[in-house]
Design an enzyme around this catalytic site. Structure first.
Site, mmCIF file in Angstrom:
data_model
loop_
_atom_site.group_PDB
_atom_site.id
_atom_site.type_symbol
_atom_site.label_atom_id
_atom_site.label_comp_id
_atom_site.label_asym_id
_atom_site.label_seq_id
_atom_site.Cartn_x
_atom_site.Cartn_y
_atom_site.Cartn_z
ATOM 1 N N HIS A 141 0.974 -1.239 0.002
ATOM 2 C CA HIS A 141 -0.007 0.040 -0.154
ATOM 3 C C HIS A 141 0.742 1.265 0.191
ATOM 4 C CE1 HIS A 141 -2.939 -2.720 2.511
ATOM 5 N NE2 HIS A 141 -3.213 -2.629 1.339
ATOM 6 N N LYS A 179 5.519 6.288 7.285
ATOM 7 C CA LYS A 179 4.870 5.482 8.402
ATOM 8 C C LYS A 179 5.916 4.978 9.216
ATOM 9 C CE LYS A 179 1.605 3.223 5.238
ATOM 10 N NZ LYS A 179 0.955 2.106 4.526
ATOM 11 N N TYR A 215 0.994 1.437 13.649
ATOM 12 C CA TYR A 215 1.895 2.407 12.975
ATOM 13 C C TYR A 215 1.238 3.821 12.682
ATOM 14 C CZ TYR A 215 -1.353 0.927 9.120
ATOM 15 O OH TYR A 215 -2.600 0.859 8.285
ATOM 16 N N ASP A 275 -6.681 -6.149 -1.559
ATOM 17 C CA ASP A 275 -5.364 -6.401 -1.986
ATOM 18 C C ASP A 275 -5.037 -7.726 -3.376
ATOM 19 O OD1 ASP A 275 -4.670 -4.625 -0.005
ATOM 20 O OD2 ASP A 275 -3.834 -6.097 1.417
#
Length: 190
Positions: A56, A66, A126, A164
């Site tokens: 992603h 991130k 995250y 996904d």
């Protein structure tokens, strides 16, 4: 400011009760040359071993850096260079993140991110530098042979979301990210 992935190992202070760790400090990050401002915290739970999440990224104007850590169990975390013009475009680095070890990986803007769970009941947390913007959501198919990631999967295979499983290949990507002069290298530790 960092422009390639970095592995962080926050210190843990142990005593008879267990341990304490400062998992993020803006001052410590700044002293290490990390000048990011995080605006949102995310957390995922994956029940099955072999759960794959990714690859992603979020496009500008809401691109996200991130800071990823595993808070329960263990994962292999991957970062794929998708910066247009980069000599390492399409290459990846990876790191094993465990709740026991407390490792974290910092992923700058310009990298697609994904991970695979190595055991059941894994939680990953995250921090991100921009808010989730569905209109900027992007990704690459996890098993693209042009990227060539080895995913350590159980005999039952990968557990994937429908989203996904339908992501495009790298060859179809019109990357919105520019190369900044720092090629992808093995992940340094701070």
């Amino acid at each position: 400011m960092t422009t390639t992935p970095i592995l962080l190992r926050p210190r843990r202070f142990q005593d008879t009760r267990g341990w304490f760790s400062e998992t993020y400090s803006k001052a410590t990050a700044a002293a290490a040359g990390i000048g990011l401002t995080f605006v949102q915290d995310n957390q995922s739970f994956s029940a099955a071993t072999g759960t794959v999440r990714g690859l992603h990224f979020q496009r500008p104007p809401h691109a996200q850096a991130k800071l990823v850590r595993c808070t329960r169990g263990s994962i292999i975390d991957y970062a794929v260079d998708i910066r247009r013009g980069s000599p390492t475009y399409g290459r990846f680095v990876s790191a094993r993140l465990t709740a026991e070890g407390g490792e974290q990986i910092l992923l700058p803007v310009g990298f697609a991110h994904g991970f695979v769970t190595l055991e059941p009941d894994v939680e990953v947390a995250y921090k991100v530098t921009d808010f989730y913007a569905p209109e900027c959501d992007g990704g690459l198919i996890w098993n693209d042979p042009d990227i060539g990631i080895y995913w350590p999967l159980p005999a039952s295979g990968a557990s994937l979301s429908e989203k996904d499983a339908a992501l495009p290949r790298l060859a179809e990507l019109d990357s919105p990210f520019e190369y900044d002069g720092a090629p992808l290298e093995p992940i340094p530790e701070l």
